[in-house]
Structure formats: structure tokens, C-alpha cells
Design a protein around this motif. Structure first.
Motif, PDB file in Angstrom:
ATOM      1  N   GLU A 190      56.853  55.050  18.302  1.00 16.02           N
ATOM      2  CA  GLU A 190      56.049  54.954  17.083  1.00 16.02           C
ATOM      3  C   GLU A 190      56.419  53.709  16.287  1.00 16.02           C
ATOM      4  O   GLU A 190      55.548  52.993  15.783  1.00 16.02           O
ATOM      5  CB  GLU A 190      56.241  56.203  16.225  1.00 16.02           C
ATOM      6  CG  GLU A 190      55.435  56.189  14.931  1.00 16.02           C
ATOM      7  CD  GLU A 190      55.724  57.378  14.044  1.00 16.02           C
ATOM      8  OE1 GLU A 190      55.025  57.538  13.029  1.00 16.02           O
ATOM      9  OE2 GLU A 190      56.671  58.150  14.352  1.00 16.02           O
ATOM     10  N   ARG A 193      54.949  50.684  17.837  1.00 19.50           N
ATOM     11  CA  ARG A 193      53.495  50.613  17.663  1.00 19.50           C
ATOM     12  C   ARG A 193      53.111  50.161  16.248  1.00 19.50           C
ATOM     13  O   ARG A 193      52.178  49.386  16.066  1.00 19.50           O
ATOM     14  CB  ARG A 193      52.876  51.980  17.950  1.00 19.50           C
ATOM     15  CG  ARG A 193      51.349  51.987  17.897  1.00 19.50           C
ATOM     16  CD  ARG A 193      50.770  53.355  18.189  1.00 19.50           C
ATOM     17  NE  ARG A 193      51.064  54.316  17.141  1.00 19.50           N
ATOM     18  CZ  ARG A 193      51.876  55.353  17.268  1.00 19.50           C
ATOM     19  NH1 ARG A 193      52.485  55.584  18.413  1.00 19.50           N
ATOM     20  NH2 ARG A 193      52.087  56.179  16.269  1.00 19.50           N
ATOM     21  N   THR A 194      53.844  50.638  15.242  1.00 21.78           N
ATOM     22  CA  THR A 194      53.484  50.349  13.850  1.00 21.78           C
ATOM     23  C   THR A 194      54.164  49.109  13.295  1.00 21.78           C
ATOM     24  O   THR A 194      53.780  48.612  12.242  1.00 21.78           O
ATOM     25  CB  THR A 194      53.844  51.530  12.944  1.00 21.78           C
ATOM     26  OG1 THR A 194      55.280  51.691  12.932  1.00 21.78           O
ATOM     27  CG2 THR A 194      53.199  52.822  13.430  1.00 21.78           C
ATOM     28  N   VAL A 198      57.512  54.760  10.230  1.00 19.77           N
ATOM     29  CA  VAL A 198      57.681  55.893  11.144  1.00 19.77           C
ATOM     30  C   VAL A 198      57.677  57.205  10.369  1.00 19.77           C
ATOM     31  O   VAL A 198      57.895  57.237   9.152  1.00 19.77           O
ATOM     32  CB  VAL A 198      59.003  55.797  11.940  1.00 19.77           C
ATOM     33  CG1 VAL A 198      58.990  54.618  12.890  1.00 19.77           C
ATOM     34  CG2 VAL A 198      60.209  55.743  11.002  1.00 19.77           C
TER      35      VAL A 198
END
Length: 228
Positions: A190, A193-194, A198
Motif C-alpha cells: 500500500e 502504491r500511494t 497508509v
């Protein structure tokens, strides 16, 4: 830990029971989680609020559908195996199905990389359960779940190394890495991806944050329980 030196119990620790029939008799458990199963299979410490005298645990069977949450009296803890202990024991090297299980094949490949990076890492999930208990719950489609414990933010080169492992190679088992901070734990996939933001899992519930080492309104630790 029954009859042993006190230690802090953390999420993902595996616990064996002092008296499985007593625990089974005192709890409304599913049919698959009887005393005979509990005499062999460890319970998994789960992340939850501290409850005086009891440890939040999860029971697991041989299939994904067989999961059950419960609370364990501290005096019932006979033995503890941590994810880090599983990594250090390296029992995947001689597991009889190691070549047929992608989770163990990829574990054999990435373990030296994690050791060389001097990370505090361990094995959780089905692979950890299998290696610690000798009860084989893995199948060819099983993921490999790893835990990295980091008291301080990961160095950029270390985080890049871990993120690269998530990509894997053709035929690899999917690798999921959870990073444990003093405030909780988050999924590295996560964060990759970001770019940083989180969902931090804490004992008091999930917290969306940019800095999982210093999230807002979270206690400075989330130790599940202290064993006797």
C-alpha cells in the motif's frame, strides 16, 4: 509464558496451550477447533485492545474458511514462537514439499537478501504456521507473508529493496510484507502504491496517516499482552 521468563506478546506470535481441553470447554468454538486440534495447532496473537488477563488470539484450521477469534487466559500459554524465530530456524530448507510450494521456494530465495540487509524480519501467515507447527496448510497458490519490524523509518535503500521483492519473478508466490512500527503495522504494498499514505493497523483500530512511525492520536506502542 507458562513457567518461563515474562516477555511481551505481539501480533503474529504463535502460542501453544497448557490445557487444550480446558480452553475448548470454556469457549464456544467451531467444530473443527476441538481439543485434539488445539493440542497440535498454535493460536495466533491478533491485534486488539489490551484486556486484563487475556490475550486476543485467532484460531486457524487447514482452510481459509476455518478462522475464529477468541481470548486466551495468560496462564494458558505454554510456548511461544515468534515470526523472527521461524525465520532464524529456516525449516523451509528441509521441508518435504519445499520444491512443490512456491511460497517456500521464494522464501528460500529472499531470506538471504533480508539477512544481508540486517533487517529484523520474520515469517507469518500460512508459511509461518506450517514451519512452526509441522501442520502443512500450504498449497501451490499460497502467498508468502513476511513481517519486518522497524523501530525507526526504513532507510530509502532498504525500502526500495523490500518493494522490489514485492514484484517477484514469474511463477513466484505473491509476497506480502507487513511493516511493524512502534505504533502499529502497515502493508508495504500500500505504501509503495500511494507513495507514503497508509492505513496503520493499531490496537485501537485503523488510522490513516502519512507517517506510520508518528501517527496522530495513537499510543506509543501496541503490545498485545504481557505473558506471565
Amino acid at each position: 509464558m507458562h513457567g518461563a521468563t515474562a516477555r511481551a506478546l505481539l501480533p503474529h506470535d504463535l502460542l501453544w496451550l497448557v490445557d487444550p481441553p480446558a480452553f475448548a470447554g470454556a469457549n464456544a468454538l467451531p467444530a473443527w477447533a476441538g481439543a485434539e486440534w488445539l493440542a497440535r495447532a498454535p493460536l495466533v496473537v491478533r491485534r486488539d485492545r489490551i484486556d486484563a488477563g487475556r490475550i486476543p488470539v485467532g484460531l486457524r484450521g487447514t482452510t481459509r474458511a476455518q478462522r475464529h477469534a477468541a481470548w486466551l487466559p495468560r496462564a494458558q500459554v505454554a510456548r511461544v514462537v515468534t515470526p523472527g524465530m521461524i525465520a532464524r530456524q529456516a525449516r523451509w530448507r528441509d521441508h518435504p514439499r519445499r520444491l512443490a510450494l512456491p511460497a517456500l521456494t521464494v522464501l528460500a530465495r529472499v531470506a538471504p537478501l533480508l539477512d544481508d540487509a540486517q533487517l529484523n524480519w520474520g515469517v507469518t501467515g500460512g508459511a509461518g504456521f506450517t514451519l512452526a507447527s509441522g501442520i502443512d496448510v500450504l498449497h501451490p497458490g499460497s502467498d508468502l507473508d513476511l513481517l519486518v519490524t522497524a523501530g525507526m523509518p526504513l532507510a530509502p535503500q532498504t525500502e526500495r529493496l523490500l518493494v522490489a521483492l514485492l514484484d517477484g519473478q514469474p511463477g513466484d508466490a505473491r509476497i506480502d510484507i507487513q511493516v511493524s512500527t512502534p505504533a502499529g503495522a502497515f502493508a508495504l504494498r500500500e505504501r509503495a502504491r500511494t507513495g507514503g499514505r497508509v492505513l496503520l493497523r493499531t490496537a485501537n483500530g485503523p488510522v490513516l496517516c502519512e507517517d506510520p512511525w508518528h501517527p496522530p492520536a495513537v499510543a506509543p506502542h501496541d503490545h498485545a499482552m504481557t505473558a506471565p
